[in-house]
Write a protein that holds these residues in place. Structure first.
Motif, PDB file in Angstrom:
ATOM      1  N   SER A 386       0.822  -1.206   0.000  1.00 61.41           N
ATOM      2  CA  SER A 386       0.000   0.000   0.000  1.00 61.41           C
ATOM      3  C   SER A 386       0.858   1.258   0.000  1.00 61.41           C
ATOM      4  CB  SER A 386      -0.923  -0.012   1.223  1.00 61.41           C
ATOM      5  OG  SER A 386      -1.674   1.167   1.308  1.00 61.41           O
ATOM      6  N   LYS A 387       1.960   1.202   0.709  1.00 60.99           N
ATOM      7  CA  LYS A 387       2.860   2.358   0.799  1.00 60.99           C
ATOM      8  C   LYS A 387       3.316   2.804  -0.587  1.00 60.99           C
ATOM      9  CE  LYS A 387       7.114   1.638   1.968  1.00 60.99           C
ATOM     10  NZ  LYS A 387       8.342   1.303   2.719  1.00 60.99           N
ATOM     11  N   HIS A 388       3.459   1.846  -1.493  1.00 60.04           N
ATOM     12  CA  HIS A 388       3.916   2.154  -2.853  1.00 60.04           C
ATOM     13  C   HIS A 388       2.756   2.340  -3.833  1.00 60.04           C
ATOM     14  CE1 HIS A 388       8.135   1.351  -1.928  1.00 60.04           C
ATOM     15  NE2 HIS A 388       7.770   0.227  -1.333  1.00 60.04           N
ATOM     16  N   GLY A 389       1.526   2.296  -3.325  1.00 61.99           N
ATOM     17  CA  GLY A 389       0.379   2.410  -4.207  1.00 61.99           C
ATOM     18  C   GLY A 389       0.295   1.249  -5.183  1.00 61.99           C
ATOM     19  N   ALA A 390       0.686   0.058  -4.715  1.00 64.39           N
ATOM     20  CA  ALA A 390       0.751  -1.104  -5.605  1.00 64.39           C
ATOM     21  C   ALA A 390      -0.038  -2.270  -5.042  1.00 64.39           C
ATOM     22  CB  ALA A 390       2.212  -1.506  -5.823  1.00 64.39           C
ATOM     23  N   MET A 391      -1.205  -1.988  -4.495  1.00 69.09           N
ATOM     24  CA  MET A 391      -2.033  -3.073  -3.972  1.00 69.09           C
ATOM     25  C   MET A 391      -2.493  -3.978  -5.110  1.00 69.09           C
ATOM     26  SD  MET A 391      -2.153  -2.873  -0.701  1.00 69.09           S
ATOM     27  CE  MET A 391      -3.647  -3.586  -0.006  1.00 69.09           C
ATOM     28  N   PRO A 392      -2.494  -5.290  -4.896  1.00 66.77           N
ATOM     29  CA  PRO A 392      -2.919  -6.214  -5.956  1.00 66.77           C
ATOM     30  C   PRO A 392      -4.411  -6.111  -6.249  1.00 66.77           C
ATOM     31  CG  PRO A 392      -2.523  -7.392  -3.903  1.00 66.77           C
ATOM     32  CD  PRO A 392      -2.055  -5.990  -3.686  1.00 66.77           C
ATOM     33  N   ASP A 393      -4.764  -6.378  -7.500  1.00 64.13           N
ATOM     34  CA  ASP A 393      -6.171  -6.381  -7.892  1.00 64.13           C
ATOM     35  C   ASP A 393      -6.869  -7.637  -7.373  1.00 64.13           C
ATOM     36  OD1 ASP A 393      -6.076  -4.037  -9.947  1.00 64.13           O
ATOM     37  OD2 ASP A 393      -4.417  -5.344 -10.489  1.00 64.13           O
ATOM     38  N   TYR A 394      -6.114  -8.722  -7.322  1.00 63.38           N
ATOM     39  CA  TYR A 394      -6.646 -10.002  -6.858  1.00 63.38           C
ATOM     40  C   TYR A 394      -5.701 -10.573  -5.796  1.00 63.38           C
ATOM     41  CZ  TYR A 394      -9.471  -9.876 -11.131  1.00 63.38           C
ATOM     42  OH  TYR A 394     -10.336  -9.509 -12.132  1.00 63.38           O
ATOM     43  N   VAL A 395      -6.288 -11.165  -4.763  1.00 64.61           N
ATOM     44  CA  VAL A 395      -5.517 -11.819  -3.699  1.00 64.61           C
ATOM     45  C   VAL A 395      -6.054 -13.236  -3.545  1.00 64.61           C
ATOM     46  CG1 VAL A 395      -4.855 -11.789  -1.273  1.00 64.61           C
ATOM     47  CG2 VAL A 395      -5.129  -9.626  -2.517  1.00 64.61           C
ATOM     48  N   ILE A 396      -5.139 -14.204  -3.558  1.00 69.81           N
ATOM     49  CA  ILE A 396      -5.530 -15.609  -3.406  1.00 69.81           C
ATOM     50  C   ILE A 396      -4.791 -16.189  -2.212  1.00 69.81           C
ATOM     51  CG2 ILE A 396      -5.692 -17.874  -4.521  1.00 69.81           C
ATOM     52  CD1 ILE A 396      -5.290 -16.374  -7.227  1.00 69.81           C
ATOM     53  N   PHE A 397      -5.514 -16.580  -1.182  1.00 69.33           N
ATOM     54  CA  PHE A 397      -4.920 -17.248  -0.034  1.00 69.33           C
ATOM     55  C   PHE A 397      -5.028 -18.757  -0.239  1.00 69.33           C
ATOM     56  CE2 PHE A 397      -6.305 -13.168   1.931  1.00 69.33           C
ATOM     57  CZ  PHE A 397      -5.029 -12.698   2.243  1.00 69.33           C
ATOM     58  N   THR A 398      -3.958 -19.461   0.067  1.00 69.96           N
ATOM     59  CA  THR A 398      -3.951 -20.898  -0.159  1.00 69.96           C
ATOM     60  C   THR A 398      -3.243 -21.622   0.983  1.00 69.96           C
ATOM     61  OG1 THR A 398      -3.428 -22.629  -1.777  1.00 69.96           O
ATOM     62  CG2 THR A 398      -1.822 -20.852  -1.538  1.00 69.96           C
ATOM     63  N   THR A 399      -2.984 -22.919   0.804  1.00 72.78           N
ATOM     64  CA  THR A 399      -2.390 -23.764   1.837  1.00 72.78           C
ATOM     65  C   THR A 399      -1.007 -24.211   1.398  1.00 72.78           C
ATOM     66  OG1 THR A 399      -3.171 -25.848   0.917  1.00 72.78           O
ATOM     67  CG2 THR A 399      -4.705 -24.643   2.319  1.00 72.78           C
ATOM     68  N   TYR A 400      -0.464 -25.231   2.092  1.00 72.63           N
ATOM     69  CA  TYR A 400       0.789 -25.848   1.672  1.00 72.63           C
ATOM     70  C   TYR A 400       0.536 -27.116   0.856  1.00 72.63           C
ATOM     71  CZ  TYR A 400       2.952 -22.851   5.248  1.00 72.63           C
ATOM     72  OH  TYR A 400       3.374 -21.792   6.003  1.00 72.63           O
ATOM     73  N   GLU A 401      -0.733 -27.496   0.721  1.00 73.56           N
ATOM     74  CA  GLU A 401      -1.067 -28.664  -0.101  1.00 73.56           C
ATOM     75  C   GLU A 401      -0.785 -28.331  -1.557  1.00 73.56           C
ATOM     76  OE1 GLU A 401      -1.890 -31.625   0.659  1.00 73.56           O
ATOM     77  OE2 GLU A 401      -2.631 -31.568   2.724  1.00 73.56           O
ATOM     78  N   GLU A 402      -0.034 -29.221  -2.234  1.00 71.40           N
ATOM     79  CA  GLU A 402       0.460 -28.870  -3.558  1.00 71.40           C
ATOM     80  C   GLU A 402      -0.531 -29.151  -4.678  1.00 71.40           C
ATOM     81  OE1 GLU A 402       4.121 -30.500  -6.182  1.00 71.40           O
ATOM     82  OE2 GLU A 402       4.629 -29.729  -4.196  1.00 71.40           O
ATOM     83  N   ARG A 403      -0.982 -30.396  -4.793  1.00 75.58           N
ATOM     84  CA  ARG A 403      -1.782 -30.817  -5.938  1.00 75.58           C
ATOM     85  C   ARG A 403      -3.231 -31.072  -5.555  1.00 75.58           C
ATOM     86  NH1 ARG A 403       1.255 -30.358 -10.784  1.00 75.58           N
ATOM     87  NH2 ARG A 403       3.437 -30.664 -10.221  1.00 75.58           N
ATOM     88  N   GLU A 404      -4.123 -30.829  -6.496  1.00 73.70           N
ATOM     89  CA  GLU A 404      -5.542 -31.046  -6.239  1.00 73.70           C
ATOM     90  C   GLU A 404      -5.876 -32.529  -6.084  1.00 73.70           C
ATOM     91  OE1 GLU A 404      -7.956 -28.956  -9.006  1.00 73.70           O
ATOM     92  OE2 GLU A 404      -7.273 -26.985  -8.349  1.00 73.70           O
ATOM     93  N   ASP A 405      -5.042 -33.412  -6.703  1.00 79.30           N
ATOM     94  CA  ASP A 405      -5.295 -34.840  -6.548  1.00 79.30           C
ATOM     95  C   ASP A 405      -4.621 -35.422  -5.305  1.00 79.30           C
ATOM     96  OD1 ASP A 405      -2.633 -34.899  -7.213  1.00 79.30           O
ATOM     97  OD2 ASP A 405      -2.877 -35.968  -9.103  1.00 79.30           O
ATOM     98  N   GLY A 406      -3.982 -34.565  -4.510  1.00 78.42           N
ATOM     99  CA  GLY A 406      -3.364 -35.004  -3.261  1.00 78.42           C
ATOM    100  C   GLY A 406      -1.994 -35.605  -3.410  1.00 78.42           C
TER     101      GLY A 406
END
Length: 486
Positions: A386-406
């Protein structure tokens, strides 16, 4: 049990403890020069037992000393400094013949466990890992050990990996070995090293406070535990309080301490030095490499070609790394504390604000830890952007799980968070929306899902600049998807 790579990994995994101990240390280690600091150290310090275990697997102090070790600690930049040091020594060795073999021990790994133990720029092979692991394992678990011996207690996960590194480097006859501490220094497992050639400390910050204390001064005390008599010590410039602690500890340890600032003679336009903190890490590494060569090969010097080629050949995955992928440009950095997140944000902003066209910005973030407050990290990153006026348009929070098939690689270290994913991510989401109500925030239960979503957004918006940060576990998973190993 069959001596296989997969079985070695399974046995190693049995040594991982479920959580960090909460009870204060209650005894004095014969490995430590002073009684254990029970105000910060919990449980059995990692150093305890290392000397005895090395002897059990057949290695004397003189064999460890003969590895010609560069020992490096700090809060931010340890891995990069180790990698720069390795690159300088490797380049010098290719030109002069010494060091012929350079070992590197670091942690954690990003894409596979063997990254932690490298020789001449390459992780050791599965065959070498398997052979040396079972040599160490079988000697430590041999039935002839005295049942009442203190050494009957077996090493934990990181202790076992450090023992494996010592064993591998000795067996492979490396001429130089660079060891990164796990965390801390005074009671760290790697501090079994008694006669390093040279030691170094990178930038200090507030991290691992449960083990290292609540102030920069206490952290400096622990980190400077790697100082050894007769081994020159170097540190980047620090704040006045911790700098004074380092000076006092150097006197206590009977060594000379030199503070290193950014070397103005380093190449100005090299892409590997485009981040100010990397210039500082490189400057420290250069002093470590120069001193190493001066002490171990007095007739040689690290010359201008070694420096130029060492910087040009530098590589350290997941640290200030940019990956071009069609319309998407991925900025990948394993920042996981406030100091490093601010640096990652500055790096991202510098490289995206200069673009002629305003591309969409996306943030992929994940952090689950008992040691650090994830909310504080999210707040820190939001403030820095925010200090640089560069806030992302999209934010995605995720986990440490790598693949969708486990599925995941058998040699990929995976940390499963204790806090349920939906609970923590909902906290992160609310926090971010409170800072930037215009951002589109979403959650993904896997890293693969987060990357897929980012690619879809990039395609819709005709390109995107994507920052992936918050954890080395996240970055390792992202690299496995963005740049899979063959």
């Amino acid at each position: 049990m069959k001596r296989s790579y997969e079985n070695a990994l399974k046995l190693l995994e049995t040594r991982r403890r479920k959580g960090r101990p909460k009870a204060p240390a209650s005894f004095t280690s014969q490995d430590a020069a002073k009684p254990i600091d029970t105000q910060t150290v919990r449980g059995v310090p990692s150093l305890v037992g290392m000397s005895e275990w090395l002897k059990i697997i057949g290695h004397s102090d003189s064999e460890v000393d003969g590895l010609n070790i560069v020992h490096i600690t700090g809060t931010k930049g340890k891995g990069s400094t180790c990698a720069f040091t390795r690159s300088f020594l490797r380049t010098h060795g290719l030109r002069t013949g010494f060091p012929r073999k350079t070992g590197l021990y670091t942690s954690p790994d990003l894409q596979c466990i063997r990254e932690r133990i490298q020789i001449n720029d390459q992780p050791i092979t599965e065959d070498l890992f398997t052979r040396y692991f079972f040599e160490v394992w079988e000697r430590l678990t041999a039935p002839q050990l005295e049942p009442n011996s203190e050494t009957i207690r077996q090493p934990r996960y990181l202790q076992l990996l450090a023992l494996l590194a010592f064993h591998t480097f000795i067996r492979e006859e490396v001429d130089a070995a660079i060891f990164e501490t796990h965390h801390g220094g005074e009671y760290d497992a790697t501090n079994v090293i008694q006669k390093p050639v040279v030691t170094g400390i990178t930038s200090l910050g507030m991290d691992h406070v449960a083990q290292l204390g609540p102030t920069l001064e206490s952290i400096a005390w622990h980190k400077s535990g790697i100082f050894k008599s007769g081994a020159p010590a170097f540190s980047v410039l620090q704040e006045s309080g911790p700098a004074e602690v380092l000076r006092d500890r150097a006197i206590e340890k009977r060594t000379n301490l030199t503070f290193v600032s950014t070397n103005n003679l380093l190449p100005a336009n090299d892409k590997n030095l485009s981040v100010p903190v990397q210039r500082l890490n490189c400057s420290l590494a250069l002093e470590l490499a120069r001193t190493f060569v001066q002490l171990k090969a007095p007739d040689q010097t690290v010359d201008a070609s070694d420096i130029a080629d060492g910087i040009s050949n530098f590589k350290w995955a997941g640290r200030f790394e940019v990956i071009e992928d069609g319309l998407s440009r991925w900025f990948v950095d394993g920042a996981h504390n406030t100091l490093s997140l601010k640096q990652a944000a500055d790096w991202f902003v510098t490289n995206t604000c200069a673009l002629e066209t305003r591309n969409c910005r996306i943030l992929i973030f994940s952090h689950f830890s008992e040691e650090r407050d994830g909310v504080t990290l999210v707040e820190c990153l939001a403030e820095a952007l925010s200090k640089h006026g560069a806030m992302p348009d999209y934010v995605i929070f995720t986990t440490y799980e790598e693949r969708e098939d486990g599925t995941t690689r058998i040699d990929k270290t995976l940390k499963i968070p204790e806090t349920p994913f939906p609970d923590l991510c909902s906290v992160y989401t609310s926090l971010w929306k409170g800072v930037d109500s215009n951002a589109i925030v979403s959650n993904s239960p896997t890293i693969e899902g987060a990357i897929t979503l980012a690619k879809e957004i990039s395609a819709e918006r005709s390109g995107a600049q994507i920052l992936v940060t918050g954890s080395l576990h996240l970055v390792g998973g992202a690299l496995n998807i963005l740049r899979p190993q063959i």
